[in-house]
Structures are given as C-alpha cells and as structure tokens.
Write an enzyme that holds these catalytic residues in place. Structure first.
Site, PDB file in Angstrom:
ATOM      1  N   ASP A 185      -9.968  -5.705  -1.484  1.00 29.83           N
ATOM      2  CA  ASP A 185      -9.019  -5.120  -0.542  1.00 29.83           C
ATOM      3  C   ASP A 185      -9.768  -4.387   0.558  1.00 29.83           C
ATOM      4  O   ASP A 185     -10.384  -3.357   0.320  1.00 29.83           O
ATOM      5  CB  ASP A 185      -8.116  -4.139  -1.311  1.00 29.83           C
ATOM      6  CG  ASP A 185      -7.056  -3.512  -0.441  1.00 29.83           C
ATOM      7  OD1 ASP A 185      -6.262  -2.716  -0.972  1.00 29.83           O
ATOM      8  OD2 ASP A 185      -7.007  -3.812   0.764  1.00 29.83           O
ATOM      9  N   GLY A 186      -9.704  -4.990   1.766  1.00 29.14           N
ATOM     10  CA  GLY A 186     -10.324  -4.311   2.905  1.00 29.14           C
ATOM     11  C   GLY A 186     -11.240  -5.240   3.677  1.00 29.14           C
ATOM     12  O   GLY A 186     -12.241  -5.698   3.128  1.00 29.14           O
ATOM     13  N   ASP A 212       0.843  -1.200   0.000  1.00 29.50           N
ATOM     14  CA  ASP A 212       0.000   0.000   0.000  1.00 29.50           C
ATOM     15  C   ASP A 212       0.869   1.237   0.000  1.00 29.50           C
ATOM     16  O   ASP A 212       1.629   1.469   0.939  1.00 29.50           O
ATOM     17  CB  ASP A 212      -0.908  -0.014   1.230  1.00 29.50           C
ATOM     18  CG  ASP A 212      -2.028  -1.022   1.063  1.00 29.50           C
ATOM     19  OD1 ASP A 212      -2.215  -1.869   1.945  1.00 29.50           O
ATOM     20  OD2 ASP A 212      -2.707  -0.969   0.013  1.00 29.50           O
TER      21      ASP A 212
HETATM   22  C1  DX5 Z   1      -6.736  -0.226   3.043  1.00 30.29           C
HETATM   23  C2  DX5 Z   1      -5.597  -1.160   2.825  1.00 30.29           C
HETATM   24  C3  DX5 Z   1      -5.720  -2.633   3.096  1.00 30.29           C
HETATM   25  C4  DX5 Z   1      -6.520  -3.323   4.051  1.00 30.29           C
HETATM   26  C5  DX5 Z   1      -5.746  -3.883   5.235  1.00 30.29           C
HETATM   27  O1  DX5 Z   1      -6.370   0.956   2.403  1.00 30.29           O
HETATM   28  O2  DX5 Z   1      -5.337  -1.115   1.443  1.00 30.29           O
HETATM   29  O3  DX5 Z   1      -4.478  -3.156   2.905  1.00 30.29           O
HETATM   30  O4  DX5 Z   1      -7.590  -2.609   4.532  1.00 30.29           O
HETATM   31  O5  DX5 Z   1      -6.394  -5.038   5.702  1.00 30.29           O
HETATM   32  P1  DX5 Z   1      -7.519  -5.046   6.845  1.00 30.29           P
HETATM   33  O6  DX5 Z   1      -8.687  -4.303   6.282  1.00 30.29           O
HETATM   34  O7  DX5 Z   1      -7.808  -6.525   7.060  1.00 30.29           O
HETATM   35  O8  DX5 Z   1      -6.939  -4.402   8.070  1.00 30.29           O
HETATM   36 ZN    ZN Z   2      -4.413  -1.885  -0.586  1.00 34.91          ZN
END
Ligand code: DX5
Ligand code: ZN
Length: 223
Positions: free
Chosen positions: A177-178, A36
């Site tokens: 993603d998310g 990210d």
């Molecule tokens: C959100 C990020 C993610 C993700 C992380 O911008 O891109 O990588 O939300 O994982 P979680 O949602 O499981 O914490």
């Molecule tokens: Zn991401």
C-alpha cells in the site's frame, strides 16, 4: 505464488465520478475496495468513515478491504460494517490490544490482516501469524496519498515472504500500500506481494480507468 489481486484505494477516487468508477471496477473484476480509515490521531489526517462503508456495501458487490489507521482499533472497528469475504487491517503500531482487535475481526467472519509501517521490522508479525489471513506491508508512511515508496520496501517484501514461507504460511497474503505505480508494481510482485493497493500512482491516476486497470493487470500477470 498467490494470484495477484487489485484493491483500489477509494480515498483517491474522484467523488463526483464514484458510481462510474465502481461500475468500472465491477466490470473489470476488481477483487477488493481499499477503504482508508483515518482518525486524525494515529495519522495526522481524516478519511473515509462508517457511513461510506455502509453505502459501499449496499451499492457495490466487491468485498471491502478496510485499512484502519486509528488508535484503539479494537474499539473503533465495532462501528464498521464488515463480514465474511471482507478483510480488515489493524496497525501493529496502533493497537493497545492487537490480538483483541484481530480476534474481533475474525469473530465476524472477516479476514484479519496486520499492517506494519515502513519502520516496523517484518519480524513483528511472527507472534500474530496464527490469527492472520494476511499482512499489509506499508510502502509509504500511512496517512496521505501521492507519496514516494520508502527506501528498502522491496527488500522488506522479499524478507516478509521468506519469513511467512519458513513459518509454514505460504497461504498468508502480502498486501502492499503506497505508490504502487506501473514501474514498481512488477517489482513488488516479483518480491512476493499479491494484493496491490492502487491509487493516484496508477489506476486512480490520469488516464482512462478501464485502460489503467488492463495495464496494471497485464504488468502483474507478467511478473
Ligand atoms: C496511504 C494510503 C494509500 C495510498 C494511495 O495511507 O493508504 O491508499 O498511498 O495511493 P498512492 O500512493 O498511489 O497515491
Ligand atoms: Zn491504505
């Protein structure tokens, strides 16, 4: 249906255990490393950068899945190391020149993905399909880990898969993603997703990482 692949979100990885985490990913055949990248402008947060990517490429054998949450990605992507086998997601909402950014990714032999936020209609991908290897369908608003999946996300995955199939692109991948957790991942899979960004909600959350990966693999295989 495309085989499921797991792409752990490294922003969620404990930096003090990163080497052992990457070793566990390699031992378990993890397909991609989700990086990210945030510039504090497209999203109100800062995150992983060019040097982090360079060190990963030097120290790990797993292809990169670079998620650009930046303004002017057509410019900023020039600073990042990626090539054949990697793929880079450019946000529909962020690029002054989406086509230029996607072509810049393809010119380096990497796969071009178009990322769409929860409030962007899935139809927005249509004009870009000839350039795309995949679509990154955000199931949270980008910028922070630990959020809850936005309402309507499963229906959006279904609608996007239908749109892609009807456009003659059953090969086009759908990455989610998310908040990909153990309960939602099978539902996302059933809806048509095939690349799963896993973070604090599952694989990089509490518990033994090998066990977490095995659990996620098992759930995705069943769906
Ligand atoms: C959100 C990020 C993610 C993700 C992380 O911008 O891109 O990588 O939300 O994982 P979680 O949602 O499981 O914490
Ligand atoms: Zn991401």
């Amino acid at each position: 249906m495309l085989a499921p692949a797991i792409s752990p979100s490294l922003m969620c990885a404990d930096i003090f255990k990163l080497r052992e985490i990457i070793d566990a990913f390699e031992a378990n055949g993890i397909e991609y490393l989700h990086i990210d990248v945030m510039d504090g402008q497209f999203v109100p947060n800062f995150c992983l950068g060019t040097d982090y990517c360079r060190r990963l490429k030097a120290g790990a054998s797993i292809p990169l899945d670079i998620h650009l949450m930046v303004t002017e990605p057509e410019e900023k992507l020039k600073a990042f190391p990626f090539g054949p086998g990697d793929f880079v997601s450019v946000h529909f909402e962020s690029a002054s020149d989406v086509t230029g950014a996607l072509n810049a990714v393809r010119e380096r032999g990497a796969g071009a993905f178009l990322a769409i936020n929860p409030n962007t209609p899935v139809e927005a991908v249509k004009p870009f399909l000839p350039l795309l290897e995949g679509v990154l369908l955000m199931t949270v608003y980008p910028g922070f880990a630990g959020q809850k999946m936005t309402d309507g996300s499963l229906e959006r995955i279904t609608a996007l898969r239908k749109l892609l199939d009807e456009a003659g692109r059953p090969d086009c991948r759908i990455e989610v993603d998310g908040n990909v957790n153990y309960e939602k991942a099978p539902l996302m899979r059933k809806a048509g997703a095939d690349i799963f960004v896993v973070g604090t909600s599952s694989v990089l959350g509490p518990g033994d990482i090998d066990e977490n990966i095995r659990r996620m693999r098992g759930l995705l295989a069943q769906s």
